[in-house]
Design a protein around this motif. Structure first.
Motif, PDB file in Angstrom:
ATOM      1  N   PRO A   1       0.799  -1.233   0.000  1.00 14.88           N
ATOM      2  CA  PRO A   1       0.000   0.000   0.000  1.00 14.88           C
ATOM      3  C   PRO A   1       0.829   1.280   0.000  1.00 14.88           C
ATOM      4  O   PRO A   1       0.481   2.242  -0.679  1.00 14.88           O
TER       5      PRO A   1
ATOM      6  N   PRO B   1      -6.409   3.338  -3.526  1.00 14.19           N
ATOM      7  CA  PRO B   1      -7.278   2.343  -2.877  1.00 14.19           C
ATOM      8  C   PRO B   1      -7.912   1.367  -3.872  1.00 14.19           C
ATOM      9  O   PRO B   1      -8.089   0.180  -3.556  1.00 14.19           O
ATOM     10  N   LEU B   2      -8.249   1.857  -5.061  1.00 10.60           N
ATOM     11  CA  LEU B   2      -8.836   0.980  -6.078  1.00 10.60           C
ATOM     12  C   LEU B   2      -7.820  -0.047  -6.557  1.00 10.60           C
ATOM     13  O   LEU B   2      -8.169  -1.231  -6.746  1.00 10.60           O
TER      14      LEU B   2
ATOM     15  N   ASP C   1      -5.289  -1.192  -4.817  1.00 18.61           N
ATOM     16  CA  ASP C   1      -5.109  -2.144  -3.710  1.00 18.61           C
ATOM     17  C   ASP C   1      -6.225  -3.171  -3.677  1.00 18.61           C
ATOM     18  O   ASP C   1      -6.001  -4.353  -3.367  1.00 18.61           O
ATOM     19  N   ARG C   2      -7.442  -2.742  -3.997  1.00 16.02           N
ATOM     20  CA  ARG C   2      -8.586  -3.644  -3.925  1.00 16.02           C
ATOM     21  C   ARG C   2      -8.698  -4.558  -5.142  1.00 16.02           C
ATOM     22  O   ARG C   2      -8.963  -5.759  -5.022  1.00 16.02           O
ATOM     23  N   LEU C   3      -8.493  -4.018  -6.330  1.00 22.20           N
ATOM     24  CA  LEU C   3      -8.693  -4.791  -7.566  1.00 22.20           C
ATOM     25  C   LEU C   3      -7.405  -5.422  -8.100  1.00 22.20           C
ATOM     26  O   LEU C   3      -7.468  -6.395  -8.847  1.00 22.20           O
TER      27      LEU C   3
ATOM     28  N   THR D   1      -7.220  -3.092 -12.980  1.00 18.37           N
ATOM     29  CA  THR D   1      -7.287  -1.641 -13.135  1.00 18.37           C
ATOM     30  C   THR D   1      -6.762  -1.213 -14.506  1.00 18.37           C
ATOM     31  O   THR D   1      -7.324  -0.316 -15.154  1.00 18.37           O
TER      32      THR D   1
END
Length: 481
Positions: free
Chosen positions: A137, A326-327, A329-331, A336
């Motif tokens: 992150p 954050p996107l 990190d999530r996807l 992305t």
């Protein structure tokens, strides 16, 4: 040289390092596009021919794209801070000279020197980021911010070009000088000294053949639309470039201390990031060129109006990129990137509707919005994907590879689109002739972008297979316990 913890809460020193190197990379990107709208004014004042005028752009691309690999490895071998500082100083000096000269050949020479300097600052800056912030992150957030400056530079360059040209074209060269000097002073104070971790000798034969092959390849690409793709000089240039690059590979296989450790290319994410970056930027730079011609030649817009036409995309990138981490990190980077390149394909396809009566709001703006969204999603993710999992002593190499792919991809994309556009326009330059070439050129742009979608899709498919294998393995492990 990792000064950070894994936390994304950073002190003033870390923020200073991040913003300093990001500013310089923003200048590098800005310089790629900032002279575009100013070219007619430069031509009128210095009396340059059209073929000489293109070298104001191509000279920068030649130095930048041809020497990035050498620049990245030099940062690893000699120290990122040292290479970064020297290159920033050269960039500032060349910018100053470019704004003062009254000779076309000297102006082109300063552009080449600036491109050469950028070839060393860009990979050094990225490797400073990736070795300062821990993978995960914290690094993703840092690279997302870093990417704001790089991506915004490409888009904002056109806007600044239009604004500054109204005052005088020389300001497009002089504007970077105080910014580069301020960044140099900040880097001296903030970036810590770094002892290279790679020992041993230097691969001088590899450096010479690699740099010569890359330079000749880029030279052949940017010259081909002017003299012809089948012209003897073009064919000889490509043949010599290929011979030099093959020789480079042979040298790297046998060298004890290679400039490019060929094993790094076995990294699937790095390979996808490089191919994806090349096709992503190849389509974008070609599209940018087509839109500039359309707005000025067909719709009759001024330089300032043309520059402002790109403003929506620049604003989306500037405000969206800091929020993308954050996107990611999530996807994950693969998903992305896929979303970003799909947005670009749709944007290019929508532009196929244009004609001499098209309105900006109805025909141009939707594509600009999608380009801004696509850039925001894909650019940061490509940088993260190219450097994740790479050891600290090869971060400069990984950054150099990615930026080489981006610059060479952009040069090839622009050359191909230019050839299609001029070929279908029959050599004429009027609005009607240009319209005849726009649709085929935009079709090529869209086709290049589709390749980037296929590359990104392969990463997503591979990720899903890995997740499926992991899901199967976990119950078996639990049962064994």
């Amino acid at each position: 040289m990792q000064l950070s913890t894994s936390s994304t809460r950073w002190d003033a020193r870390l923020w200073g390092v991040l913003l300093t190197v990001s500013t310089v990379v923003g200048l590098d990107a800005l310089d790629v596009s900032m002279v575009g709208v100013a070219l007619p004014s430069i031509q009128a004042e210095l009396g340059l021919s059209t073929s000489a005028l293109q070298w104001i752009v191509s000279g920068y691309v030649l130095g930048y794209g041809g020497l990035l690999l050498l620049g990245g490895r030099t940062a690893d071998l000699l120290g990122r801070r040292r290479v970064f500082l020297v290159a920033v100083a050269v960039f500032a000096l060349a910018s100053l000279l470019g704004g003062l000269v009254d000779n076309g050949a000297l102006l082109i020479a300063t552009r080449f020197i600036k491109g050469l300097a950028a070839a060393f600052t860009a990979p050094a800056a990225l490797s400073i980021i990736t070795t300062t912030f821990h993978e995960g992150p914290a690094r993703n957030r840092a690279i997302s911010i870093f990417a704001v400056f790089g991506a915004s530079g490409y888009s904002a360059g056109l806007v600044f070009s239009g604004l500054l040209t109204e005052v005088g074209w020389r300001w497009t060269f002089l504007l970077p000088v105080p910014i580069a000097l301020a960044a140099f002073a900040a880097a001296v104070k903030l970036i810590p000294s770094y002892r290279p971790e790679t020992g041993g000798g230097y691969d001088f034969p590899g450096a010479i053949t690699g740099a010569a092959g890359s330079l000749l390849l880029v030279f052949a690409v940017v010259e081909a639309p002017e003299i012809g793709w089948a012209a003897p000089r073009t064919l000889i240039s490509f043949a010599l470039a290929l011979a030099l690059l093959v020789t480079f590979v042979i040298i790297e296989k046998r060298s004890k201390h290679p400039l490019l450790r060929l094993g790094i290319l076995r990294s699937g994410p790095l390979a996808r990031a490089n191919l994806g970056g090349a096709t992503f930027f190849g389509a974008y730079i070609g599209f940018q060129f087509v839109v500039m011609l359309y707005l000025q030649t067909v719709l009759g817009w001024s330089a300032l109006q043309t520059a402002l036409g790109f403003l929506p995309a620049a604003l989306i990138v500037a405000f969206g990129s800091p929020k993308i981490e954050p996107l990611i990190d999530r996807l994950g980077t693969s998903r992305t990137i896929l979303a970003g390149v799909v947005a670009h394909v749709i944007g290019y396809a929508l532009f196929l509707r244009i004609d001499e009566t098209s309105s900006y709001a109805g025909s141009v703006l939707p594509s600009m919005v999608l380009l801004g969204i696509g850039f925001t999603l894909a650019f940061s993710s490509l940088n993260i994907q190219a450097t994740n999992g790479i050891s600290d002593d090869e971060q400069g190499l990984a950054g150099g590879l990615l930026n080489t792919s981006i610059q060479v991809g952009g040069a090839i994309g622009l050359a191909v689109v230019t050839a299609v556009l001029t070929g279908n326009a029959g050599g004429a330059t009027g609005p009607a002739a240009l319209l005849n070439g726009l649709a085929p050129a935009l079709t090529v742009v869209t086709g290049i972008a589709v390749i980037s979608v296929l590359v990104a899709l392969s990463g997503v498919v591979g990720l899903r297979k890995a997740e499926a294998r992991s899901a199967v393995a976990e119950p078996e492990f639990a049962a064994a316990e």
